[in-house]
Design a protein around this motif. Structure first.
Motif, PDB file in Angstrom:
ATOM      1  N   VAL A 121       6.974   2.076  -5.239  1.00 26.09           N
ATOM      2  CA  VAL A 121       6.641   1.804  -3.850  1.00 26.09           C
ATOM      3  C   VAL A 121       7.024   3.050  -3.063  1.00 26.09           C
ATOM      4  O   VAL A 121       8.140   3.550  -3.201  1.00 26.09           O
ATOM      5  CB  VAL A 121       7.427   0.589  -3.319  1.00 26.09           C
ATOM      6  N   GLY A 122       6.099   3.573  -2.249  1.00 26.36           N
ATOM      7  CA  GLY A 122       6.349   4.822  -1.538  1.00 26.36           C
ATOM      8  C   GLY A 122       6.369   4.676  -0.034  1.00 26.36           C
ATOM      9  O   GLY A 122       5.545   3.964   0.541  1.00 26.36           O
ATOM     10  N   ASN A 139      10.621  -5.920   3.625  1.00 21.63           N
ATOM     11  CA  ASN A 139       9.398  -6.720   3.675  1.00 21.63           C
ATOM     12  C   ASN A 139       8.471  -6.432   2.497  1.00 21.63           C
ATOM     13  O   ASN A 139       7.911  -7.354   1.894  1.00 21.63           O
ATOM     14  CB  ASN A 139       8.660  -6.510   4.993  1.00 21.63           C
ATOM     15  N   VAL A 140       8.309  -5.156   2.173  1.00 23.39           N
ATOM     16  CA  VAL A 140       7.418  -4.799   1.055  1.00 23.39           C
ATOM     17  C   VAL A 140       7.985  -5.323  -0.259  1.00 23.39           C
ATOM     18  O   VAL A 140       7.240  -5.881  -1.088  1.00 23.39           O
ATOM     19  CB  VAL A 140       7.194  -3.266   0.987  1.00 23.39           C
ATOM     20  N   LEU A 141       9.281  -5.206  -0.472  1.00 24.66           N
ATOM     21  CA  LEU A 141       9.881  -5.710  -1.716  1.00 24.66           C
ATOM     22  C   LEU A 141       9.793  -7.232  -1.799  1.00 24.66           C
ATOM     23  O   LEU A 141       9.563  -7.784  -2.867  1.00 24.66           O
ATOM     24  CB  LEU A 141      11.334  -5.238  -1.840  1.00 24.66           C
ATOM     25  N   ARG A 142       9.955  -7.911  -0.683  1.00 25.52           N
ATOM     26  CA  ARG A 142       9.797  -9.371  -0.689  1.00 25.52           C
ATOM     27  C   ARG A 142       8.382  -9.761  -1.093  1.00 25.52           C
ATOM     28  O   ARG A 142       8.180 -10.707  -1.864  1.00 25.52           O
ATOM     29  CB  ARG A 142      10.112  -9.946   0.690  1.00 25.52           C
ATOM     30  N   GLN A 143       7.392  -9.056  -0.556  1.00 21.91           N
ATOM     31  CA  GLN A 143       6.006  -9.346  -0.915  1.00 21.91           C
ATOM     32  C   GLN A 143       5.756  -9.081  -2.400  1.00 21.91           C
ATOM     33  O   GLN A 143       5.092  -9.844  -3.078  1.00 21.91           O
ATOM     34  CB  GLN A 143       5.049  -8.507  -0.078  1.00 21.91           C
ATOM     35  N   LEU A 144       6.312  -7.988  -2.884  1.00 21.39           N
ATOM     36  CA  LEU A 144       6.101  -7.602  -4.273  1.00 21.39           C
ATOM     37  C   LEU A 144       6.769  -8.574  -5.242  1.00 21.39           C
ATOM     38  O   LEU A 144       6.176  -8.994  -6.235  1.00 21.39           O
ATOM     39  CB  LEU A 144       6.638  -6.184  -4.514  1.00 21.39           C
ATOM     40  N   PRO A 154      -1.310   1.668  -7.109  1.00 17.18           N
ATOM     41  CA  PRO A 154      -2.441   1.697  -6.176  1.00 17.18           C
ATOM     42  C   PRO A 154      -2.541   0.459  -5.284  1.00 17.18           C
ATOM     43  O   PRO A 154      -2.868   0.560  -4.113  1.00 17.18           O
ATOM     44  CB  PRO A 154      -3.663   1.806  -7.091  1.00 17.18           C
ATOM     45  N   GLN A 155      -2.235  -0.700  -5.809  1.00 17.65           N
ATOM     46  CA  GLN A 155      -2.349  -1.910  -5.012  1.00 17.65           C
ATOM     47  C   GLN A 155      -1.248  -2.021  -3.956  1.00 17.65           C
ATOM     48  O   GLN A 155      -1.332  -2.840  -3.050  1.00 17.65           O
ATOM     49  CB  GLN A 155      -2.378  -3.166  -5.893  1.00 17.65           C
TER      50      GLN A 155
END
Length: 81
Positions: A37-38, A74-79, A56-57
């Motif tokens: 994740v970047g 937030n991004v880690l929770r979604q992932l 990519p996704q």
């Protein structure tokens, strides 16, 4: 089993041989390869190198210091669900 996650935060051009490290990660068996994740830090954060290594996704996220922790969370929770 969940794959490992690597969070990469940068504000600009790489100053080292990041390709060699990425090649090492890419050579791992699929179940050991991390989801990358970047986050490009700052409004002028350079995103091109990140685009080569992130899943990519997931895409590259732009963040400013004030909201970086919230964005990463937030991004880690979604992932990770």
């Amino acid at each position: 089993m969940t794959a490992p996650v690597a969070v990469v935060i940068t504000d600009g051009q790489p100053t080292d041989d990041w390709e060699q490290g990425f090649d090492t990660l890419s050579a791992l068996p699929l179940f050991l390869r991390p989801w990358v994740v970047g986050f490009a830090l700052g409004e002028d954060g350079y995103t091109d190198p990140l685009a080569h290594v992130v899943a990519p996704q997931l895409g590259v996220h732009k963040a400013i210091e004030e909201n970086l922790a919230e964005m990463v969370t937030n991004v880690l929770r979604q992932l990770l669900g």
